[in-house]
Motif scaffolding. Structure first.
Motif, mmCIF file in Angstrom:
data_model
loop_
_atom_site.group_PDB
_atom_site.id
_atom_site.type_symbol
_atom_site.label_atom_id
_atom_site.label_comp_id
_atom_site.label_asym_id
_atom_site.label_seq_id
_atom_site.Cartn_x
_atom_site.Cartn_y
_atom_site.Cartn_z
ATOM 1 N N VAL A 1 27.568 51.131 95.602
ATOM 2 C CA VAL A 1 26.830 51.649 94.452
ATOM 3 C C VAL A 1 27.444 52.967 93.998
ATOM 4 C CG1 VAL A 1 24.721 50.543 95.242
ATOM 5 C CG2 VAL A 1 25.136 52.930 95.833
ATOM 6 N N GLY A 2 27.304 53.248 92.696
ATOM 7 C CA GLY A 2 27.813 54.492 92.142
ATOM 8 C C GLY A 2 26.828 55.087 91.159
ATOM 9 N N PHE A 3 26.905 56.392 90.991
ATOM 10 C CA PHE A 3 25.984 57.107 90.117
ATOM 11 C C PHE A 3 26.759 58.065 89.215
ATOM 12 C CE2 PHE A 3 23.836 56.077 94.064
ATOM 13 C CZ PHE A 3 22.676 55.461 93.625
ATOM 14 N N ALA A 4 26.280 58.215 87.994
ATOM 15 C CA ALA A 4 26.913 59.140 87.062
ATOM 16 C C ALA A 4 26.897 60.557 87.614
ATOM 17 C CB ALA A 4 26.214 59.074 85.707
ATOM 18 N N ALA A 5 25.777 60.923 88.250
ATOM 19 C CA ALA A 5 25.668 62.208 88.932
ATOM 20 C C ALA A 5 25.675 61.919 90.425
ATOM 21 C CB ALA A 5 24.398 62.939 88.520
ATOM 22 N N SER B 1 23.389 63.845 92.823
ATOM 23 C CA SER B 1 21.933 63.732 92.601
ATOM 24 C C SER B 1 21.659 62.341 92.033
ATOM 25 C CB SER B 1 21.448 64.828 91.645
ATOM 26 O OG SER B 1 22.207 64.820 90.436
ATOM 27 N N PRO B 2 21.825 61.308 92.854
ATOM 28 C CA PRO B 2 21.780 59.926 92.385
ATOM 29 C C PRO B 2 20.397 59.474 91.928
ATOM 30 C CG PRO B 2 21.894 60.007 94.777
ATOM 31 C CD PRO B 2 22.104 61.408 94.301
ATOM 32 N N ASP B 3 20.406 58.598 90.923
ATOM 33 C CA ASP B 3 19.164 58.056 90.358
ATOM 34 C C ASP B 3 18.865 56.717 91.035
ATOM 35 O OD1 ASP B 3 17.061 57.159 88.866
ATOM 36 O OD2 ASP B 3 18.017 57.436 86.915
ATOM 37 N N PHE B 4 18.223 56.780 92.198
ATOM 38 C CA PHE B 4 17.929 55.557 92.936
ATOM 39 C C PHE B 4 16.837 54.734 92.265
ATOM 40 C CE2 PHE B 4 20.301 57.584 96.342
ATOM 41 C CZ PHE B 4 20.932 56.511 96.941
ATOM 42 N N ASP B 5 15.960 55.368 91.511
ATOM 43 C CA ASP B 5 14.928 54.611 90.797
ATOM 44 C C ASP B 5 15.558 53.629 89.815
ATOM 45 O OD1 ASP B 5 12.883 55.865 92.137
ATOM 46 O OD2 ASP B 5 12.522 57.365 90.574
ATOM 47 N N HIS C 1 22.843 55.161 84.311
ATOM 48 C CA HIS C 1 23.262 56.217 85.236
ATOM 49 C C HIS C 1 23.417 55.734 86.672
ATOM 50 C CE1 HIS C 1 22.653 59.029 81.996
ATOM 51 N NE2 HIS C 1 21.409 58.619 81.851
ATOM 52 N N ALA C 2 23.216 54.439 86.915
ATOM 53 C CA ALA C 2 23.314 53.907 88.278
ATOM 54 C C ALA C 2 23.805 52.468 88.211
ATOM 55 C CB ALA C 2 21.957 53.973 88.974
ATOM 56 N N ARG D 1 29.451 60.935 98.216
ATOM 57 C CA ARG D 1 29.248 62.209 97.519
ATOM 58 C C ARG D 1 27.821 62.735 97.581
ATOM 59 N NH1 ARG D 1 32.871 64.018 93.865
ATOM 60 N NH2 ARG D 1 31.710 65.948 94.224
ATOM 61 N N TRP D 2 26.882 62.012 98.212
ATOM 62 C CA TRP D 2 25.472 62.387 98.186
ATOM 63 C C TRP D 2 25.011 62.728 99.587
ATOM 64 C CZ3 TRP D 2 21.757 58.523 100.035
ATOM 65 C CH2 TRP D 2 20.443 58.994 100.033
ATOM 66 N N SER D 3 24.340 63.885 99.753
ATOM 67 C CA SER D 3 23.929 64.329 101.088
ATOM 68 C C SER D 3 22.483 64.807 101.134
ATOM 69 C CB SER D 3 24.865 65.433 101.585
ATOM 70 O OG SER D 3 24.860 66.530 100.678
#
Length: 227
Positions: A40-44, A47-51, A28-29, A67-69
């Protein structure tokens, strides 16, 4: 059916699709592997999965995402924030190659391409970024003075990126000619050209609009780093 919906999360759609071989990360990341653009990119995306991303990042490494705020997650910090426009080509195919005299950039030009990008700051760029697509440039003798190339892709969408000109050679239309060359090549392949431009870069955005690009979406863009 249009592929424009893929542009809404183009980083993820690129890193999990056509550029998966250039990526590192989890389900997912993902990020471009070191040496490519630090993105970097995230599937969501919202609501990015930084972990999931953290094991693939070094402390202090500055990475771009959009896209993330939300708030920075534990262990991460937000180093910069702005907004950018995703613009898509909305005009006929250029009738001729506007940069027939431009030269394709080869691996031996990587150092010059990186130096030009560091000088002019067209966006996140690494020494291996020109491997992500076709890059063309203008040279003055042995010196690279203008370039443009391709980066993200998903479905029929193909990005124009790395557009820059050495300050000593600006005002000659070199970058515009290179862009038109790429647009023509992409349209001949059945692709839709798009690009990113920062909100603050009003002159570049106005030029792109005059060329034939239209605004598709404005998104948050951030630079983040692992503490």
């Amino acid at each position: 059916m249009s592929d424009l919906h893929l542009l809404d999360n183009i980083i993820w759609n690129t890193l999990s699709g056509p550029h998966a071989r250039f990526a590192a990360g989890m389900a997912h990341a993902r990020r471009y592997a070191r040496g490519f653009s630090p993105i970097v990119g995230f599937a969501a995306a919202e609501s990015p999965d930084f972990d999931a991303l953290a094991p693939f990042c070094a402390a202090g490494e500055r990475l771009y995402c959009d896209r993330w705020s939300g708030k920075a997650p534990p262990g991460w910090q937000i180093d910069a924030e702005s907004t950018m426009f995703k613009m898509v080509w909305d005009a006929p195919m250029p009738t001729q190659d506007a940069a027939a005299d431009a030269l394709p950039l080869r691996p031996e030009h990587a150092g010059q391409a990186l130096a030009l990008a560091e000088l002019t700051q067209p966006g996140p760029f690494g020494p291996r970024t020109p491997e992500l697509g076709d890059y063309f440039g203008y040279f003055e003798g042995e010196r690279l003075v203008a370039m443009a190339g391709e980066r993200f892709q998903a479905g029929t969408l193909r990005e124009i990126s790395g557009v820059c000109t050495h300050p000593d050679f600006q005002g000659r239309g070199l970058a515009r000619r290179l862009m038109l060359k790429l647009i023509r090549r992409q349209m001949q392949r059945g692709e839709l050209s798009f690009l990113h431009v920062m909100r603050a870069n009003i002159h570049a955005r106005a030029l792109y609009q005059r060329m034939g690009f239209r605004d598709h979406l404005e998104t948050v863009v951030r630079v983040v780093s692992l503490r």
